[in-house]
Design a protein around this motif. Structure first.
Motif, PDB file in Angstrom:
ATOM      1  N   PHE A 157      11.749 -18.306  -0.769  1.00  0.00           N
ATOM      2  CA  PHE A 157      12.112 -17.026   0.038  1.00  0.00           C
ATOM      3  C   PHE A 157      12.371 -15.957  -1.117  1.00  0.00           C
ATOM      4  CE2 PHE A 157      13.305 -20.215   2.783  1.00  0.00           C
ATOM      5  CZ  PHE A 157      13.609 -19.940   3.981  1.00  0.00           C
ATOM      6  N   ILE A 158      11.281 -14.901  -0.847  1.00  0.00           N
ATOM      7  CA  ILE A 158      11.229 -13.593  -1.443  1.00  0.00           C
ATOM      8  C   ILE A 158      11.442 -12.430  -0.845  1.00  0.00           C
ATOM      9  CG2 ILE A 158       9.823 -12.646  -3.357  1.00  0.00           C
ATOM     10  CD1 ILE A 158       8.541 -15.061  -3.863  1.00  0.00           C
ATOM     11  N   PHE A 159      12.577 -11.683  -1.110  1.00  0.00           N
ATOM     12  CA  PHE A 159      12.933 -10.630  -0.396  1.00  0.00           C
ATOM     13  C   PHE A 159      13.005  -9.267  -1.343  1.00  0.00           C
ATOM     14  CE2 PHE A 159      15.280 -12.861   3.322  1.00  0.00           C
ATOM     15  CZ  PHE A 159      14.191 -13.585   3.635  1.00  0.00           C
ATOM     16  N   PRO A 160      11.946  -8.562  -1.400  1.00  0.00           N
ATOM     17  CA  PRO A 160      12.381  -7.300  -2.151  1.00  0.00           C
ATOM     18  C   PRO A 160      12.879  -6.164  -1.175  1.00  0.00           C
ATOM     19  CG  PRO A 160       9.859  -7.621  -1.623  1.00  0.00           C
ATOM     20  CD  PRO A 160      10.618  -8.692  -1.088  1.00  0.00           C
ATOM     21  N   LEU A 161      13.937  -6.047  -1.099  1.00  0.00           N
ATOM     22  CA  LEU A 161      14.641  -5.073  -0.190  1.00  0.00           C
ATOM     23  C   LEU A 161      14.783  -3.962  -0.601  1.00  0.00           C
ATOM     24  CD1 LEU A 161      17.521  -7.836   1.066  1.00  0.00           C
ATOM     25  CD2 LEU A 161      15.128  -7.368   1.991  1.00  0.00           C
ATOM     26  N   SER A 162      14.389  -3.439  -1.803  1.00  0.00           N
ATOM     27  CA  SER A 162      14.780  -1.981  -2.329  1.00  0.00           C
ATOM     28  C   SER A 162      13.615  -1.097  -1.504  1.00  0.00           C
ATOM     29  CB  SER A 162      14.687  -1.836  -3.682  1.00  0.00           C
ATOM     30  OG  SER A 162      15.681  -2.511  -4.343  1.00  0.00           O
ATOM     31  N   ASN A 163      14.330   0.072  -1.148  1.00  0.00           N
ATOM     32  CA  ASN A 163      13.242   1.062  -0.600  1.00  0.00           C
ATOM     33  C   ASN A 163      13.592   2.528  -1.155  1.00  0.00           C
ATOM     34  OD1 ASN A 163      15.642   2.134   1.197  1.00  0.00           O
ATOM     35  ND2 ASN A 163      15.108   0.322   2.324  1.00  0.00           N
ATOM     36  N   PRO A 164      12.498   3.506  -0.906  1.00  0.00           N
ATOM     37  CA  PRO A 164      11.352   3.217  -0.195  1.00  0.00           C
ATOM     38  C   PRO A 164      10.318   2.197  -1.048  1.00  0.00           C
ATOM     39  CG  PRO A 164      11.297   5.226  -1.444  1.00  0.00           C
ATOM     40  CD  PRO A 164      12.725   4.801  -1.487  1.00  0.00           C
ATOM     41  N   THR A 165       9.182   2.340  -0.448  1.00  0.00           N
ATOM     42  CA  THR A 165       8.026   1.364  -0.917  1.00  0.00           C
ATOM     43  C   THR A 165       7.987   1.461  -2.438  1.00  0.00           C
ATOM     44  OG1 THR A 165       6.885   1.429   1.273  1.00  0.00           O
ATOM     45  CG2 THR A 165       5.687   0.528  -0.592  1.00  0.00           C
ATOM     46  N   SER A 166       7.973   2.868  -2.953  1.00  0.00           N
ATOM     47  CA  SER A 166       7.664   3.172  -4.457  1.00  0.00           C
ATOM     48  C   SER A 166       8.950   2.564  -4.971  1.00  0.00           C
ATOM     49  CB  SER A 166       7.705   4.668  -4.405  1.00  0.00           C
ATOM     50  OG  SER A 166       8.787   5.167  -4.263  1.00  0.00           O
ATOM     51  N   MET A 167      10.024   1.867  -4.497  1.00  0.00           N
ATOM     52  CA  MET A 167      10.982   1.247  -5.343  1.00  0.00           C
ATOM     53  C   MET A 167      11.057  -0.272  -5.303  1.00  0.00           C
ATOM     54  SD  MET A 167      11.874   3.819  -6.957  1.00  0.00           S
ATOM     55  CE  MET A 167      13.432   3.322  -7.787  1.00  0.00           C
ATOM     56  N   ALA A 168      10.082  -0.827  -4.399  1.00  0.00           N
ATOM     57  CA  ALA A 168      10.291  -2.151  -4.227  1.00  0.00           C
ATOM     58  C   ALA A 168       9.944  -2.997  -5.424  1.00  0.00           C
ATOM     59  CB  ALA A 168       9.362  -2.378  -3.041  1.00  0.00           C
ATOM     60  N   GLU A 169      10.663  -4.159  -5.463  1.00  0.00           N
ATOM     61  CA  GLU A 169      10.418  -5.101  -6.415  1.00  0.00           C
ATOM     62  C   GLU A 169       9.274  -5.727  -6.612  1.00  0.00           C
ATOM     63  OE1 GLU A 169      14.929  -4.319  -5.950  1.00  0.00           O
ATOM     64  OE2 GLU A 169      12.999  -5.029  -4.503  1.00  0.00           O
ATOM     65  N   CYS A 170       8.412  -5.644  -5.570  1.00  0.00           N
ATOM     66  CA  CYS A 170       7.016  -6.182  -5.405  1.00  0.00           C
ATOM     67  C   CYS A 170       6.354  -5.919  -4.066  1.00  0.00           C
ATOM     68  CB  CYS A 170       6.990  -7.779  -5.832  1.00  0.00           C
ATOM     69  SG  CYS A 170       7.931  -8.660  -4.466  1.00  0.00           S
ATOM     70  N   THR A 171       5.286  -6.201  -3.832  1.00  0.00           N
ATOM     71  CA  THR A 171       4.563  -6.185  -2.533  1.00  0.00           C
ATOM     72  C   THR A 171       4.402  -7.498  -1.727  1.00  0.00           C
ATOM     73  OG1 THR A 171       2.440  -6.238  -3.476  1.00  0.00           O
ATOM     74  CG2 THR A 171       3.556  -4.117  -3.423  1.00  0.00           C
ATOM     75  N   ALA A 172       4.124  -7.313  -0.658  1.00  0.00           N
ATOM     76  CA  ALA A 172       3.856  -8.594   0.187  1.00  0.00           C
ATOM     77  C   ALA A 172       2.699  -9.240  -0.335  1.00  0.00           C
ATOM     78  CB  ALA A 172       3.692  -8.280   1.718  1.00  0.00           C
ATOM     79  N   GLU A 173       1.405  -8.656  -0.739  1.00  0.00           N
ATOM     80  CA  GLU A 173       0.367  -8.930  -1.112  1.00  0.00           C
ATOM     81  C   GLU A 173       0.328  -9.807  -2.324  1.00  0.00           C
ATOM     82  OE1 GLU A 173      -4.336  -7.526  -1.996  1.00  0.00           O
ATOM     83  OE2 GLU A 173      -2.689  -5.943  -1.705  1.00  0.00           O
ATOM     84  N   GLN A 174       1.401  -9.122  -3.352  1.00  0.00           N
ATOM     85  CA  GLN A 174       1.896  -9.962  -4.599  1.00  0.00           C
ATOM     86  C   GLN A 174       2.223 -11.180  -4.500  1.00  0.00           C
ATOM     87  OE1 GLN A 174       3.830  -6.874  -6.350  1.00  0.00           O
ATOM     88  NE2 GLN A 174       2.042  -5.912  -7.323  1.00  0.00           N
ATOM     89  N   VAL A 175       3.468 -11.288  -3.426  1.00  0.00           N
ATOM     90  CA  VAL A 175       4.265 -12.412  -3.091  1.00  0.00           C
ATOM     91  C   VAL A 175       3.160 -13.477  -2.467  1.00  0.00           C
ATOM     92  CG1 VAL A 175       5.826 -13.318  -1.628  1.00  0.00           C
ATOM     93  CG2 VAL A 175       6.377 -11.307  -2.623  1.00  0.00           C
ATOM     94  N   PHE A 176       2.324 -13.140  -1.554  1.00  0.00           N
ATOM     95  CA  PHE A 176       1.363 -14.448  -0.940  1.00  0.00           C
ATOM     96  C   PHE A 176       0.350 -14.900  -2.051  1.00  0.00           C
ATOM     97  CE2 PHE A 176       3.563 -12.328   3.036  1.00  0.00           C
ATOM     98  CZ  PHE A 176       4.025 -13.517   3.280  1.00  0.00           C
ATOM     99  N   ALA A 177      -0.241 -13.873  -2.684  1.00  0.00           N
ATOM    100  CA  ALA A 177      -1.025 -14.364  -3.817  1.00  0.00           C
ATOM    101  C   ALA A 177      -0.521 -15.234  -4.941  1.00  0.00           C
ATOM    102  CB  ALA A 177      -1.784 -13.087  -4.382  1.00  0.00           C
ATOM    103  N   ALA A 178       0.772 -14.936  -5.208  1.00  0.00           N
ATOM    104  CA  ALA A 178       1.196 -15.565  -6.430  1.00  0.00           C
ATOM    105  C   ALA A 178       1.779 -17.049  -5.686  1.00  0.00           C
ATOM    106  CB  ALA A 178       2.424 -14.954  -7.120  1.00  0.00           C
ATOM    107  N   THR A 179       2.059 -17.224  -4.433  1.00  0.00           N
ATOM    108  CA  THR A 179       2.629 -18.372  -3.919  1.00  0.00           C
ATOM    109  C   THR A 179       1.492 -19.183  -3.093  1.00  0.00           C
ATOM    110  OG1 THR A 179       3.562 -17.206  -2.023  1.00  0.00           O
ATOM    111  CG2 THR A 179       4.961 -17.604  -4.052  1.00  0.00           C
ATOM    112  N   GLU A 180       0.344 -18.728  -2.988  1.00  0.00           N
ATOM    113  CA  GLU A 180      -0.769 -19.415  -2.222  1.00  0.00           C
ATOM    114  C   GLU A 180       0.011 -19.238  -0.767  1.00  0.00           C
ATOM    115  OE1 GLU A 180      -0.504 -23.140  -4.275  1.00  0.00           O
ATOM    116  OE2 GLU A 180      -2.213 -22.643  -5.573  1.00  0.00           O
TER     117      GLU A 180
END
Length: 281
Positions: A150-173
């Motif tokens: 479970f990976i939840f980058p909750l910070s906003n706006p987008t420019s302050m997020a800890e990561c992106t959805a694309e990065q999460v799904f790529a790294a975790t297959e």
């Protein structure tokens, strides 16, 4: 301010309690997909401000409410890393009041990467507004430690997020359970499956809580109200939406006529606001 006034006037803090409720809802909805249980999870938070610790506190209270843990034991399922490293008992002398409940008797750890490796969390939540803090190494490690991290980058706006959805799904297959504070565009995984990353938006909670408080004429709003809101919200996604990684119905379809608004509002007076020991009328 909330601690001072919550038992004197009818009020709540959306940045703390609303954020906590929607984050808990996303976790519970994710567990519908994985078949896991909340009491089997270990939470690690990056950021130990009042919004972050409010999520940890609501998670702990859900563990008490739904799984019978004592509050102290439940809080020990939640760990926090702040700007100086792991929040732990050795640092109690320097910690702010809202962090003390999560200052566990664990060895001090310097940074997030070390904490992930040592604590082996199943849930990683970002509430520190540190863009890029969830590095590829950390994301890959989460994927190695868990079948469905479970990976939840909750910070906003987008420019302050800890990561992106694309990065999460790529790294975790593509195996991660994802929710973010800011919107992410739909993605197509390598196998061709289209997914819709979940946005954990406070707007799913605070209108229903506020409306329910008005129509029940309550005088106080307690934590149990937000547990009920989270539990109700976690059930809204259909099986098809869960398959598309959409744990909470999309905010793009939200309106005052959307079933989300009506169902969440109705569930609160029926089960919590109408109970005088929880919301005094």
């Amino acid at each position: 301010v909330l601690a001072r006034w919550r038992n004197k006037v009818c009020c709540f803090n959306d940045d703390m309690q609303g954020t906590a409720a929607v984050a808990l809802a996303a976790v519970l909805a994710g567990l519908r997909s994985t078949g896991g249980s909340l009491d089997q999870q270990t939470f690690l938070f990056l950021g130990a401000g009042e919004a972050g610790t409010a999520i940890g506190e609501l998670v702990a209270r859900q563990l008490v409410h739904a799984h019978g843990l004592c509050l102290q034991e439940a809080r020990q399922r939640c760990f926090f890393v702040d700007s100086k490293g792991l929040v732990c008992a050795a640092r109690r002398h320097e910690l702010q009041q809202h962090k003390l409940s999560f200052a566990h008797c664990r060895p001090y750890l310097l940074d997030l990467a070390t904490a992930v490796a040592e604590l082996r969390p199943s849930v990683l939540i970002g509430a520190a507004a540190q863009p890029g803090a969830f590095t590829q190494d950390i994301l890959r490690l989460m994927g190695q430690l868990n079948k469905h991290p479970f990976i939840f980058p909750l910070s906003n706006p987008t420019s302050m997020a800890e990561c992106t959805a694309e990065q999460v799904f790529a790294a975790t297959e593509g195996r991660a359970i994802f929710a973010s504070g800011s919107p992410n565009d739909p993605l197509v995984l390598p196998g061709g499956k289209q997914i819709f990353p979940t946005q954990a938006n406070n707007a799913y909670v605070f209108p229903a809580v506020g409306h329910a408080a008005v129509i029940t004429r309550c005088t106080t709003i307690t934590d149990e109200v937000f547990l009920e809101a989270a539990s109700a919200l976690a059930q809204f996604a259909t099986p098809d939406q869960l398959q598309q990684c959409l744990r909470i119905p999309s905010s793009r379809s939200r309106s005052r006529h959307h079933p989300l608004h009506h169902n969440n509002r109705r569930s609160l007076p029926r089960s919590r606001f109408s109970t005088s020991t929880i919301c005094n009328a």
